[in-house]
Design a protein around this motif. Structure first.
Motif, short mmCIF file in Angstrom:
data_model
loop_
_atom_site.label_atom_id
_atom_site.label_comp_id
_atom_site.label_asym_id
_atom_site.label_seq_id
_atom_site.Cartn_x
_atom_site.Cartn_y
_atom_site.Cartn_z
N UNK A 187 0.84 -1.20 0.00
CA UNK A 187 0.00 0.00 0.00
C UNK A 187 0.88 1.25 0.00
N UNK A 188 0.58 2.16 -0.91
CA UNK A 188 1.29 3.44 -0.98
C UNK A 188 0.51 4.50 -0.21
N UNK A 189 1.22 5.32 0.55
CA UNK A 189 0.59 6.43 1.27
C UNK A 189 0.53 7.64 0.35
N UNK A 190 -0.68 7.98 -0.08
CA UNK A 190 -0.87 9.13 -0.98
C UNK A 190 -0.94 10.44 -0.21
N UNK A 191 -1.39 10.37 1.03
CA UNK A 191 -1.49 11.59 1.84
C UNK A 191 -1.99 11.25 3.23
N UNK A 226 -6.60 11.85 13.06
CA UNK A 226 -5.92 11.84 11.78
C UNK A 226 -6.73 11.17 10.69
N UNK A 227 -6.25 11.34 9.47
CA UNK A 227 -6.84 10.70 8.29
C UNK A 227 -5.70 10.29 7.36
N UNK A 228 -5.94 9.21 6.61
CA UNK A 228 -4.92 8.67 5.71
C UNK A 228 -5.58 8.26 4.41
N UNK A 229 -4.90 8.48 3.29
CA UNK A 229 -5.33 7.99 1.99
C UNK A 229 -4.25 7.07 1.44
N UNK A 230 -4.63 5.83 1.15
CA UNK A 230 -3.71 4.82 0.63
C UNK A 230 -4.17 4.39 -0.76
N UNK A 231 -3.26 3.72 -1.48
CA UNK A 231 -3.62 3.16 -2.78
C UNK A 231 -2.84 1.88 -3.01
N UNK A 232 -3.51 0.91 -3.68
CA UNK A 232 -2.81 -0.28 -4.15
C UNK A 232 -2.18 0.03 -5.51
N UNK A 233 -1.38 -0.90 -6.00
CA UNK A 233 -0.74 -0.72 -7.31
C UNK A 233 -1.77 -0.65 -8.43
N UNK A 234 -2.97 -1.22 -8.21
CA UNK A 234 -4.01 -1.22 -9.23
C UNK A 234 -5.00 -0.07 -9.08
N UNK A 235 -4.76 0.83 -8.11
CA UNK A 235 -5.60 2.01 -7.97
C UNK A 235 -6.78 1.88 -7.04
N UNK A 295 2.52 12.75 6.72
CA UNK A 295 1.41 13.50 7.29
C UNK A 295 1.66 14.99 7.36
N UNK A 296 0.64 15.74 7.01
CA UNK A 296 0.60 17.17 7.31
C UNK A 296 0.14 17.29 8.76
N UNK A 297 0.89 18.03 9.55
CA UNK A 297 0.58 18.20 10.97
C UNK A 297 -0.13 19.53 11.19
N UNK A 298 -1.29 19.44 11.83
CA UNK A 298 -2.11 20.64 12.10
C UNK A 298 -2.28 20.76 13.60
#
Length: 334
Positions: A197-201, A216-225, A324-327
């Motif tokens: 899994x890639x960390x997109x943001x 917090x929140x995280x957006x991940x992606x597999x190699x197939x999208x 991560x963007x830290x707020x």
């Protein structure tokens, strides 16, 4: 490692008297057929004596004193995350198999060191994600054909604010929402999504007073999208869920991570003009987790696979933190 019956039994000790140990693990250890609770250690001798009487085991003052016992084969470590590296390393060096509360440690480098030590000494090392051992998740995997090709995985785990005195508010003790509740959606994403899994943001909201992340929140992606959208925190009303959204429907699990032993899980499948709710059998994920650990310790089953899972999880958590963007708490993103 065996009783008079000849049946293999794992002799276990417990390092610490954390709330999760008292509420969930110690009762399960005391009744488990493949495990015998031998001793419980606390830095507070009176506390150890009180709990030892309650659960029918020996009381030990000090964690090292328990590791020095010859009648203990394995230990359960429910200490704050900032103490895991030291005491898991000591336990492994003392020749004990280790079941440790999540996370294994607070950094990938520390986790990799512990995994290497366990491999070198041929000892079982397991991170205590009990939800993985509930039968509802295998049942969900068997239903995925109902929703077609998977497009999105989503998961949320939030709890009300912990006690201000809790280690969860301490940087030095490894506090923060990512390591406390965020690791659950991350581990669930790895359970249901194939490949790395890639960390997109990511975004972490940090309390300026304590320095720990509280949400917090995280957006991940597999190699197939296929994407994974994850949310977590301890400033929330309770929520413990995940969902899989596909080309023909959406499947959701509303009590994903901490279902009580007597709870019968409900799985919802939403399709065009159709809603199906399936009630699954109750299951004892705490007892099942102990089953799996005892099997790994007594027979060596799947120790390499368990170590690989530890490294994947530790790496993903570290990648989230780096991305991560830290707020600051109370400050809106620009």
């Amino acid at each position: 490692m065996s009783e008079d019956t000849g049946r293999p039994v794992l002799r276990m000790g417990v390092l610490g008297c954390a709330d999760i140990a008292v509420r969930r693990i110690l009762p399960a250890l005391a009744e488990h057929r493949s495990v015998r609770l031998v001793a419980l250690a606390s830095r507070d001798g009176a506390r150890a004596e009180c709990l030892a009487r309650r659960f029918g085991c020996a009381a030990v003052t000090g964690y090292q004193a328990l590791l020095d016992r010859d009648d203990v084969d394995a230990v359960y470590v429910p200490l704050p995350p900032g103490m895991h590296h030291e005491w898991v390393a000591r336990a492994l060096t003392a020749g004990k198999h280790v079941l440790v509360e999540k996370p294994l440690s607070t950094t990938y480098a520390q986790s990799a060191e512990l995994v290497e030590t366990a491999a070198r000494l041929d000892l079982a090392l397991t991170e205590n994600f009990m939800f993985l051992h509930h039968s509802q998740h295998a049942a969900v995997r068997g239903m995925l054909g109902e929703i077609g090709e998977l497009r999105v995985f989503s998961s949320s785990f939030g709890v009300p604010p912990p006690d201000p005195a809790s280690f969860r508010h301490s940087v030095s003790l490894g506090g923060g929402a990512l390591l406390d509740v965020g690791v659950y959606p991350l581990r669930a994403a790895q359970l249901h999504l194939d490949g790395e899994l890639d960390v997109l943001g990511a975004c972490l909201r940090v309390d300026e007073r304590t320095g720990v992340d509280v949400a917090g929140s995280v957006l991940l992606s597999t190699a197939t999208g296929v994407t994974a959208q994850l949310d977590f925190g301890f400033q929330h009303s309770y929520r413990s869920t995940y969902a899989l959204w596909g080309s023909r429907g959406r499947l959701s699990v509303p009590r994903a991570f901490t279902p009580p032993r007597e709870h019968r899980p409900v799985v919802r499948i939403e399709q065009q003009d159709r809603l199906t709710e399936l009630t699954l059998p109750a299951d004892h994920q705490v007892g099942n987790a102990l089953d799996a650990f005892a099997k790994a310790a007594l027979s060596g089953t799947d120790r390499p696979g368990l170590r690989d899972a530890l490294l994947r999880q530790a790496l993903l958590v570290e990648q989230v933190r780096k991305a991560a963007r830290v707020v600051a708490h109370g400050e809106a993103p620009a």
